[in-house]
Design a protein around this motif. Structure first.
Motif, PDB file in Angstrom:
ATOM      1  N   ILE A 128     -32.539 -15.587 -27.201  1.00 39.19           N
ATOM      2  CA  ILE A 128     -31.544 -15.218 -26.261  1.00 39.19           C
ATOM      3  C   ILE A 128     -31.376 -15.864 -24.977  1.00 39.19           C
ATOM      4  N   ASN A 129     -30.343 -16.458 -24.656  1.00 38.61           N
ATOM      5  CA  ASN A 129     -29.785 -17.217 -23.363  1.00 38.61           C
ATOM      6  C   ASN A 129     -29.014 -16.453 -22.590  1.00 38.61           C
ATOM      7  N   GLU A 130     -28.662 -16.985 -21.563  1.00 42.75           N
ATOM      8  CA  GLU A 130     -27.924 -16.223 -20.546  1.00 42.75           C
ATOM      9  C   GLU A 130     -26.485 -15.891 -21.026  1.00 42.75           C
ATOM     10  N   ASP A 131     -26.041 -16.926 -21.586  1.00 40.73           N
ATOM     11  CA  ASP A 131     -24.592 -16.477 -22.217  1.00 40.73           C
ATOM     12  C   ASP A 131     -24.375 -17.103 -23.758  1.00 40.73           C
ATOM     13  N   SER A 132     -25.653 -17.152 -24.417  1.00 45.26           N
ATOM     14  CA  SER A 132     -25.704 -17.281 -25.939  1.00 45.26           C
ATOM     15  C   SER A 132     -26.839 -16.849 -26.466  1.00 45.26           C
ATOM     16  N   MET A 133     -26.739 -16.915 -28.080  1.00 50.47           N
ATOM     17  CA  MET A 133     -28.073 -16.470 -28.613  1.00 50.47           C
ATOM     18  C   MET A 133     -27.984 -17.338 -29.756  1.00 50.47           C
ATOM     19  N   LYS A 159     -21.974 -17.791 -28.573  1.00 48.20           N
ATOM     20  CA  LYS A 159     -21.502 -17.228 -27.325  1.00 48.20           C
ATOM     21  C   LYS A 159     -21.410 -15.674 -26.946  1.00 48.20           C
ATOM     22  N   ILE A 160     -22.291 -15.155 -26.199  1.00 49.57           N
ATOM     23  CA  ILE A 160     -22.397 -13.747 -25.925  1.00 49.57           C
ATOM     24  C   ILE A 160     -21.895 -13.457 -24.428  1.00 49.57           C
ATOM     25  N   PRO A 161     -21.497 -12.032 -24.321  1.00 51.35           N
ATOM     26  CA  PRO A 161     -21.327 -11.783 -22.898  1.00 51.35           C
ATOM     27  C   PRO A 161     -22.661 -11.555 -22.259  1.00 51.35           C
ATOM     28  N   LYS A 162     -22.525 -11.918 -20.935  1.00 51.22           N
ATOM     29  CA  LYS A 162     -24.113 -11.689 -19.992  1.00 51.22           C
ATOM     30  C   LYS A 162     -24.450 -10.368 -20.167  1.00 51.22           C
ATOM     31  N   ILE A 163     -23.416  -9.323 -20.335  1.00 46.54           N
ATOM     32  CA  ILE A 163     -23.755  -7.856 -19.990  1.00 46.54           C
ATOM     33  C   ILE A 163     -24.761  -7.292 -21.245  1.00 46.54           C
ATOM     34  N   HIS A 186     -26.014  -6.822 -37.529  1.00 51.00           N
ATOM     35  CA  HIS A 186     -24.650  -7.368 -38.273  1.00 51.00           C
ATOM     36  C   HIS A 186     -23.941  -8.066 -37.086  1.00 51.00           C
ATOM     37  N   ILE A 187     -23.287  -9.102 -37.456  1.00 48.70           N
ATOM     38  CA  ILE A 187     -22.311  -9.438 -36.174  1.00 48.70           C
ATOM     39  C   ILE A 187     -21.111 -10.030 -36.736  1.00 48.70           C
ATOM     40  N   SER A 188     -20.104  -9.974 -35.711  1.00 47.33           N
ATOM     41  CA  SER A 188     -18.948 -10.777 -36.083  1.00 47.33           C
ATOM     42  C   SER A 188     -18.381 -11.587 -35.180  1.00 47.33           C
ATOM     43  N   TYR A 189     -17.951 -12.690 -35.356  1.00 47.45           N
ATOM     44  CA  TYR A 189     -17.557 -13.802 -34.193  1.00 47.45           C
ATOM     45  C   TYR A 189     -16.356 -14.474 -34.569  1.00 47.45           C
ATOM     46  N   GLU A 190     -15.800 -14.926 -33.756  1.00 49.22           N
ATOM     47  CA  GLU A 190     -14.541 -15.673 -33.849  1.00 49.22           C
ATOM     48  C   GLU A 190     -14.731 -17.029 -33.332  1.00 49.22           C
ATOM     49  N   TYR A 191     -14.063 -18.023 -33.829  1.00 45.46           N
ATOM     50  CA  TYR A 191     -14.266 -19.451 -33.460  1.00 45.46           C
ATOM     51  C   TYR A 191     -13.019 -20.258 -33.685  1.00 45.46           C
ATOM     52  N   TYR A 192     -12.828 -21.492 -32.915  1.00 44.15           N
ATOM     53  CA  TYR A 192     -11.852 -22.285 -33.279  1.00 44.15           C
ATOM     54  C   TYR A 192     -12.702 -23.429 -33.833  1.00 44.15           C
ATOM     55  N   LYS A 193     -11.826 -24.362 -34.815  1.00 45.03           N
ATOM     56  CA  LYS A 193     -12.990 -25.583 -35.336  1.00 45.03           C
ATOM     57  C   LYS A 193     -13.411 -26.382 -34.089  1.00 45.03           C
ATOM     58  N   ASN A 194     -14.477 -26.914 -34.266  1.00 48.03           N
ATOM     59  CA  ASN A 194     -15.255 -27.787 -33.272  1.00 48.03           C
ATOM     60  C   ASN A 194     -15.666 -27.079 -31.971  1.00 48.03           C
ATOM     61  N   GLN A 195     -15.780 -25.701 -32.142  1.00 51.52           N
ATOM     62  CA  GLN A 195     -16.078 -25.076 -30.725  1.00 51.52           C
ATOM     63  C   GLN A 195     -17.368 -24.055 -31.099  1.00 51.52           C
ATOM     64  N   THR A 196     -17.824 -23.553 -30.054  1.00 54.29           N
ATOM     65  CA  THR A 196     -19.089 -22.456 -30.148  1.00 54.29           C
ATOM     66  C   THR A 196     -18.315 -21.333 -30.513  1.00 54.29           C
ATOM     67  N   LEU A 199     -18.923 -14.197 -29.862  1.00 52.69           N
ATOM     68  CA  LEU A 199     -19.517 -12.797 -30.418  1.00 52.69           C
ATOM     69  C   LEU A 199     -18.260 -12.001 -30.299  1.00 52.69           C
ATOM     70  N   VAL A 200     -17.887 -11.198 -31.278  1.00 52.97           N
ATOM     71  CA  VAL A 200     -16.586  -9.980 -31.271  1.00 52.97           C
ATOM     72  C   VAL A 200     -17.491  -8.670 -31.239  1.00 52.97           C
ATOM     73  N   SER A 201     -18.486  -8.586 -32.356  1.00 49.51           N
ATOM     74  CA  SER A 201     -19.092  -7.404 -32.433  1.00 49.51           C
ATOM     75  C   SER A 201     -20.638  -7.232 -32.748  1.00 49.51           C
ATOM     76  N   ILE A 202     -21.375  -6.531 -32.506  1.00 45.78           N
ATOM     77  CA  ILE A 202     -22.760  -6.592 -32.850  1.00 45.78           C
ATOM     78  C   ILE A 202     -23.495  -5.128 -33.023  1.00 45.78           C
ATOM     79  N   SER A 203     -24.220  -4.959 -34.150  1.00 47.23           N
ATOM     80  CA  SER A 203     -24.688  -3.762 -34.112  1.00 47.23           C
ATOM     81  C   SER A 203     -26.179  -3.893 -35.205  1.00 47.23           C
ATOM     82  N   PRO A 204     -26.974  -3.036 -34.779  1.00 50.94           N
ATOM     83  CA  PRO A 204     -28.453  -3.152 -35.472  1.00 50.94           C
ATOM     84  C   PRO A 204     -28.219  -3.019 -36.971  1.00 50.94           C
ATOM     85  N   SER A 205     -29.002  -3.729 -37.556  1.00 49.34           N
ATOM     86  CA  SER A 205     -29.028  -3.488 -39.059  1.00 49.34           C
ATOM     87  C   SER A 205     -30.079  -2.854 -39.719  1.00 49.34           C
TER      88      SER A 205
END
Length: 93
Positions: free
Chosen positions: A36-41, A57-61, A73-83, A86-92
């Motif tokens: 886990i980094n400041e703005d990414s995992m 990429k994740i929100p700093k909060i 469990h995570i959901s994320y969105e992305y454009y081609k050739n971009q990082t 994160l859209v949602s995250i919940s414990p597995s």
């Protein structure tokens, strides 16, 4: 006439290439958080061990709300050739 067709086909190719890179995609995975980094995992897909680690990429909060080496469990969105972002995250379970 052949020149006009070639120019038209080339123009169409350029437009389609530009459009394909602006399409947003959505991904969902069960992952283990490696780092886990400041703005990414950095995560590893639990169901596909051969897949490379991925940076998302994740929100700093939320950095203090998630833990390394735990499954989520995570959901994320992305454009081609971009990082991915994160859209949602919940414990597995």
């Amino acid at each position: 006439m052949k020149k006009l067709i070639l120019i038209s086909l080339f123009s169409l190719f350029v437009v389609l290439t530009a459009c394909s890179s602006s399409v947003k995609s959505l991904g969902t995975e069960e992952v283990v958080i490696i780092e886990i980094n400041e703005d990414s995992m950095i995560v590893k897909d639990v169901n596909n061990p051969n897949k490379d680690q991925q940076t998302i990429k994740i929100p700093k909060i939320i950095t203090s709300l998630i833990s390394e080496q735990n499954k989520y469990h995570i959901s994320y969105e992305y454009y081609k050739n971009q990082t991915p972002e994160l859209v949602s995250i919940s414990p597995s379970e």
